[in-house]
Enzyme design. Structure first.
Site, short mmCIF file in Angstrom:
data_model
loop_
_atom_site.label_atom_id
_atom_site.label_comp_id
_atom_site.label_asym_id
_atom_site.label_seq_id
_atom_site.Cartn_x
_atom_site.Cartn_y
_atom_site.Cartn_z
N GLU A 91 0.81 -1.23 0.00
CA GLU A 91 0.00 0.00 0.00
C GLU A 91 0.84 1.28 0.00
O GLU A 91 0.51 2.23 0.71
CB GLU A 91 -0.94 0.01 1.21
CG GLU A 91 -1.90 -1.17 1.20
CD GLU A 91 -2.68 -1.33 2.51
OE1 GLU A 91 -3.81 -1.77 2.44
OE2 GLU A 91 -2.13 -1.05 3.58
C1 TNX Z 1 -4.39 -4.14 4.58
S1 TNX Z 1 -2.98 -6.12 3.09
C2 TNX Z 1 -3.13 -3.90 5.07
C3 TNX Z 1 -2.96 -3.37 6.43
C4 TNX Z 1 -4.27 -3.21 7.13
C5 TNX Z 1 -5.20 -4.34 6.76
C6 TNX Z 1 -6.51 -4.29 7.49
C7 TNX Z 1 -1.76 -5.34 3.74
C8 TNX Z 1 -0.48 -5.90 3.49
N1 TNX Z 1 -1.97 -4.23 4.44
O1 TNX Z 1 -2.26 -2.16 6.41
O2 TNX Z 1 -4.04 -3.19 8.49
O3 TNX Z 1 -5.44 -4.31 5.39
O4 TNX Z 1 -7.30 -5.39 7.20
#
Ligand code: TNX
Length: 550
Positions: A356
């Site tokens: 992200e």
């Molecule tokens: C996605 S999937 C994230 C996290 C969040 C989570 C909550 C991923 C590697 N990162 O930053 O905490 O969703 O479900």
């Protein structure tokens, strides 16, 4: 992804009752060792716990089970026999005695193997290569129990089997009524995957060393061998780094919702690593870069491209922060952090996040990861990254953690599959299956639902080997169940989200594909209910599971 913050709301009344009846200090025999309403495997409630649990009716289900003869009965005279030449074998013996003593009240002296006739023998057989690194054989008969493994880790996994064969009341911390019987026969068992993990996000909400140890003990019961700790994120930096002290004094001082946060000193982190190792779990520390970095950016102005430190962040949005890719100091920083954490970590892996990074351009992301991945190797560790790492070339030997879901764009899935064909190892953590923070249903009070709702059956009913189309089965190293904590602040919160999904994910990692079957699994899961109660674990009473007494 929802952005609203969660308010503290009282637990589900159901789980409150469960915890209340479970507790420490309950001196009476538990109601779970006999009698009561029972319904069978035809979708109705499971039978109340029998005096002898049929051999192999445990989680994860063993690879091979041959029931035979009469059960073994544990008594006041039972001794635990170990190989006295092995310190680790003694440690496993002590652990077993420590598990069984409080509820049985038996002294369970640890003696040399030969002196343990009629008792429980823990045998190391280094030649028994069929048992692999974690396999074991458990033989139970009226004249004794023998647990054989090639390694101490195998003995430890076998001890979990032995433990689950005993009545659930064995988990209580005060003396309980026996009898303590282990069904007769032989179990031979080895894991399907070498990597069977769970992740705890201690960044969004901080969890103390004792709370992490409690989680480690829960993982141990289901033969999980990897603890991934998400140690940094926008809302907090949780591990001391001597060369950048403000990371913790400032960056560790809050959490989601503005609470006081916290961090582990180096000694405390080592204590977690040591405790995990005593349960044969490898710790994978994660420092999430280049996004998810407000805590670091707020601690050191020079890490920001504009030289201005942003305020600490206590919300739950993602994708708003980035380290400054063009600045040299960024790589001095990352080098120092990786060096210090690698030095504290005996395990093979160091996780660099990489998810992200919406505030980092693609070109910058590639530049950054191409510089940072070699730093992990420089300090003797293997790179693990979330699957966005395949946006650049993963270094040789890297593990890529796939968290995509059904609706993930095909091109993204194909990029990960191509990296796997190119030699990257795969850890499967599909968000709509294995994320323990997803709501079970729309009515679940805690958790998020950006990946949809994940009921117990959905989290169990998938096959890691074939889940990512185009990825060779040989690339799959195993699975991991992440527990993100934006909405989870207490161990009660962790329990009700992890249970009862965690045992099913552990079974996906351990048990042979041929044993995979929801209809028989759900009955074994229902049979874990009195064990959860005895351990003080408040769990979600999914209507999909034929819980006893319903
Ligand atoms: C996605 S999937 C994230 C996290 C969040 C989570 C909550 C991923 C590697 N990162 O930053 O905490 O969703 O479900």
């Amino acid at each position: 992804m929802p952005v609203s913050q969660r308010r503290r709301i009282p637990r589900l009344i159901g789980s409150l009752l469960l915890v209340a009846t479970a507790g420490v200090g309950c001196g009476e025999a538990s109601a779970d060792s006999g009698g009561g309403d029972s319904r069978g495997a035809d979708g109705k409630a499971a039978a109340a716990e029998p005096e002898v649990r049929p051999l192999g009716r445990i989680i994860p289900v063993p690879a091979s089970v041959t029931p035979e003869g009469e059960p073994y009965t544990l008594t006041h005279a039972t001794r635990i026999g170990i190989d006295e030449t092995s310190r680790e074998s003694r440690a496993v013996g002590r652990y077993l005695a420590g598990l069984l003593r409080p509820s049985t009240g038996f002294p369970l002296h640890i003696v040399d193997e030969d002196a343990a006739r009629g008792g429980i023998r823990l045998r190391l057989d280094r030649e028994d290569t069929g048992l692999g690194d974690e396999g074991y054989r458990l033989h139970s008969a009226p004249d004794g129990v023998t647990l054989t493994a090639r390694t101490p880790a195998g003995l430890f996994r076998g001890v979990q089997t032995l433990r689950q064969q005993l009545p659930s009341a064995v988990e209580r911390r005060t003396v309980q009524q026996g009898p303590w019987k282990i069904a007769g026969g032989t179990i031979t068992d080895t894991p399907r995957y070498a990597y069977r993990g769970a992740m705890l996000d201690v960044a969004r909400h901080f969890f103390t060393v004792d709370e992490v140890k409690r989680f480690i003990d829960q993982l141990a019961l289901y033969k999980i061998n990897t603890l991934h700790l998400h140690l940094s994120d926008d809302q907090g930096w949780r591990i001391a780094v001597d060369s950048w002290p403000r990371l913790t004094t400032h960056g560790g001082s809050t959490e989601v919702g503005g609470g006081p946060g916290g961090f582990y000193t180096k000694e405390q982190y080592k204590e977690i690593v040591r405790y995990a190792a005593s349960r044969y779990q490898e710790v994978v520390p994660e420092i999430d870069v280049p996004g998810h970095t407000f805590a670091a950016l707020s601690s050191y102005a020079e890490l920001n491209c504009d030289g201005v430190a942003p305020p600490l962040y206590t919300g739950i949005k993602v994708g708003l922060s980035s380290l400054c890719v063009p600045k040299d100091v960024t790589y001095d920083f990352v080098d120092d952090v990786i060096r210090e954490i690698a030095a504290l970590t005996p395990g093979r892996f160091l996780h660099i996040g990489g998810d992200e990074a919406h505030s980092t351009s693609h070109a910058d992301y590639v530049t950054f990861m191409d510089k940072v991945q070699p730093l992990v190797g420089k300090y003797g560790k293997t790179v693990v990254g979330w699957h966005q790492l395949t946006g650049t070339k993963p270094v040789e030997g890297a593990l890529v953690q796939y968290w995509g879901l059904d609706r993930t764009p095909l091109a993204e899935k194909e990029r990960v599959a191509a990296a796997a064909r190119d030699g990257a190892g795969l850890i499967l953590s599909p968000a709509d299956r294995s994320y323990l923070d997803m709501k079970y249903t729309k009515d679940t009070e805690l958790g998020l639902a950006w990946a949809g709702t994940v009921e117990v059956r959905r989290s169990y009913d998938w096959d890691p080997a074939t889940y990512l189309a185009g990825a060779p089965e040989s690339a799959v190293r195993g699975i991991e169940a992440p527990l993100w904590t934006e909405t989870l602040a207490t161990t009660d919160d962790l329990d009700v989200m992890a249970f009862p999904r965690l045992p099913g994910l552990a079974e996906l990692g351990w048990s042979p594909a041929e044993t995979h079957d929801w209809d028989t699994y759900k009955v074994r899961l229902a049979e874990q209910a009195p064990r959860f109660d005895a351990l003080g674990i408040g769990y979600y009473r999914s209507p999909q599971v034929p819980w006893p007494g319903e």
